[in-house]
Enzyme design. Structure first.
Site, PDB file in Angstrom:
ATOM      1  N   ASP A  62       0.867  -1.178   0.000  1.00  9.94           N
ATOM      2  CA  ASP A  62       0.000   0.000   0.000  1.00  9.94           C
ATOM      3  C   ASP A  62       0.908   1.233   0.000  1.00  9.94           C
ATOM      4  O   ASP A  62       2.149   1.121  -0.093  1.00  9.94           O
ATOM      5  CB  ASP A  62      -1.010  -0.045   1.159  1.00  9.94           C
ATOM      6  CG  ASP A  62      -0.422   0.345   2.509  1.00  9.94           C
ATOM      7  OD1 ASP A  62       0.823   0.535   2.607  1.00  9.94           O
ATOM      8  OD2 ASP A  62      -1.196   0.461   3.474  1.00  9.94           O
ATOM      9  N   CYS A  87       3.311  -2.593   4.047  1.00  6.66           N
ATOM     10  CA  CYS A  87       2.391  -1.496   4.370  1.00  6.66           C
ATOM     11  C   CYS A  87       3.097  -0.628   5.400  1.00  6.66           C
ATOM     12  O   CYS A  87       4.310  -0.767   5.580  1.00  6.66           O
ATOM     13  CB  CYS A  87       1.026  -2.014   4.825  1.00  6.66           C
ATOM     14  SG  CYS A  87       0.979  -2.839   6.426  1.00  6.66           S
ATOM     15  N   THR A  92       2.953  -0.532   8.738  1.00  4.98           N
ATOM     16  CA  THR A  92       3.456  -1.327   9.862  1.00  4.98           C
ATOM     17  C   THR A  92       3.903  -2.718   9.448  1.00  4.98           C
ATOM     18  O   THR A  92       4.616  -3.389  10.207  1.00  4.98           O
ATOM     19  CB  THR A  92       2.350  -1.506  10.909  1.00  4.98           C
ATOM     20  OG1 THR A  92       1.234  -2.154  10.268  1.00  4.98           O
ATOM     21  CG2 THR A  92       1.911  -0.176  11.501  1.00  4.98           C
ATOM     22  N   HIS A 104      10.561 -23.145  10.231  1.00  3.85           N
ATOM     23  CA  HIS A 104       9.544 -23.849  11.016  1.00  3.85           C
ATOM     24  C   HIS A 104       8.121 -23.701  10.491  1.00  3.85           C
ATOM     25  O   HIS A 104       7.306 -24.596  10.705  1.00  3.85           O
ATOM     26  CB  HIS A 104       9.580 -23.375  12.478  1.00  3.85           C
ATOM     27  CG  HIS A 104      10.805 -23.831  13.210  1.00  3.85           C
ATOM     28  ND1 HIS A 104      11.018 -23.578  14.541  1.00  3.85           N
ATOM     29  CD2 HIS A 104      11.899 -24.535  12.788  1.00  3.85           C
ATOM     30  CE1 HIS A 104      12.180 -24.113  14.920  1.00  3.85           C
ATOM     31  NE2 HIS A 104      12.735 -24.678  13.871  1.00  3.85           N
ATOM     32  N   HIS A 131       7.883 -30.093  11.828  1.00  8.89           N
ATOM     33  CA  HIS A 131       7.290 -28.807  11.473  1.00  8.89           C
ATOM     34  C   HIS A 131       6.253 -28.966  10.364  1.00  8.89           C
ATOM     35  O   HIS A 131       5.295 -28.200  10.292  1.00  8.89           O
ATOM     36  CB  HIS A 131       8.378 -27.815  11.080  1.00  8.89           C
ATOM     37  CG  HIS A 131       9.381 -27.604  12.166  1.00  8.89           C
ATOM     38  ND1 HIS A 131       9.052 -27.022  13.369  1.00  8.89           N
ATOM     39  CD2 HIS A 131      10.684 -27.967  12.265  1.00  8.89           C
ATOM     40  CE1 HIS A 131      10.108 -27.003  14.155  1.00  8.89           C
ATOM     41  NE2 HIS A 131      11.121 -27.579  13.511  1.00  8.89           N
TER      42      HIS A 131
HETATM   43  C1  RB5 Z   1      -2.022   3.221   6.152  1.00  6.93           C
HETATM   44  O1  RB5 Z   1      -2.031   4.500   6.680  1.00  6.93           O
HETATM   45  C2  RB5 Z   1      -1.670   2.216   7.214  1.00  6.93           C
HETATM   46  O2  RB5 Z   1      -2.749   2.041   8.072  1.00  6.93           O
HETATM   47  C3  RB5 Z   1      -1.249   0.916   6.590  1.00  6.93           C
HETATM   48  O3  RB5 Z   1      -0.159   1.121   5.750  1.00  6.93           O
HETATM   49  C4  RB5 Z   1      -0.818  -0.164   7.540  1.00  6.93           C
HETATM   50  O4  RB5 Z   1       0.129   0.300   8.438  1.00  6.93           O
HETATM   51  C5  RB5 Z   1      -1.872  -0.908   8.185  1.00  6.93           C
HETATM   52  O5  RB5 Z   1      -1.653  -1.852   8.949  1.00  6.93           O
END
Ligand code: RB5
Length: 146
Positions: free
Chosen positions: A7, A64, A66, A97, A132
């Site tokens: 994203d 993304c 996070t 694993h 595993h």
């Molecule tokens: C987008 O702002 C953010 O929420 C997305 O990139 C991600 O971190 C979601 O888990």
């Protein structure tokens, strides 16, 4: 063949990893996104993960902000075992694993240098199998639960 998906929060890190794959001569399919314009991570997780499940790609690298949201979305797709990692030990052992087939990284969490280490370990570590494999089969069995 590696499937790439991101994203807007992971776009720049995807681009850094794409350049790294280019430098290694590793083939990939880039499913986007292709700019920092806002998009929804579930929409960006699905196409690369479906390509892995279909056997068109071997593994997915997903990005993304996070790494967490896109990993949650990826794990909803049957056949995908996705792990959000920011340390090399986890990236290694999720291959050894868990036979993880989708590595998820946070563009707002890890820098490009660490991300390259994580990707290299992930792509170059084989599944151990044995006990595993029994456990991974039990994960797959959970996909049939409603
Ligand atoms: C987008 O702002 C953010 O929420 C997305 O990139 C991600 O971190 C979601 O888990």
């Amino acid at each position: 063949m590696i499937a790439l998906g991101a994203d807007h929060g992971g776009f720049e890190l995807k681009e850094a990893i794409r350049a790294h794959l280019d430098s290694l001569g590793v083939a990939y399919r880039d499913f986007g996104c292709f700019s920092t314009e806002s998009v929804d991570y579930p929409d960006m997780a699905a196409p690369p993960c479906r390509a892995v499940v279909a056997g068109e790609c071997d593994k997915a690298l997903l990005f993304c902000g996070t790494g967490v949201g896109i990993s949650i979305a990826a794990n909803k797709i049957h056949g995908i075992r996705a792990c959000c990692c920011s340390d090399v030990f986890s990236a290694k052992y999720t291959r050894l694993h868990n036979d993880d087939n989708a590595l998820c990284l946070g563009g707002r969490v890890v820098g490009a240098g660490l991300a390259i280490e994580l990707v290299d370990v992930f792509l170059n570590t084989a599944f151990e199998g044995g006990r595993h494999a029994t456990r991974v089969a039990k994960i797959t069995a959970l996909e049939d639960e409603r």
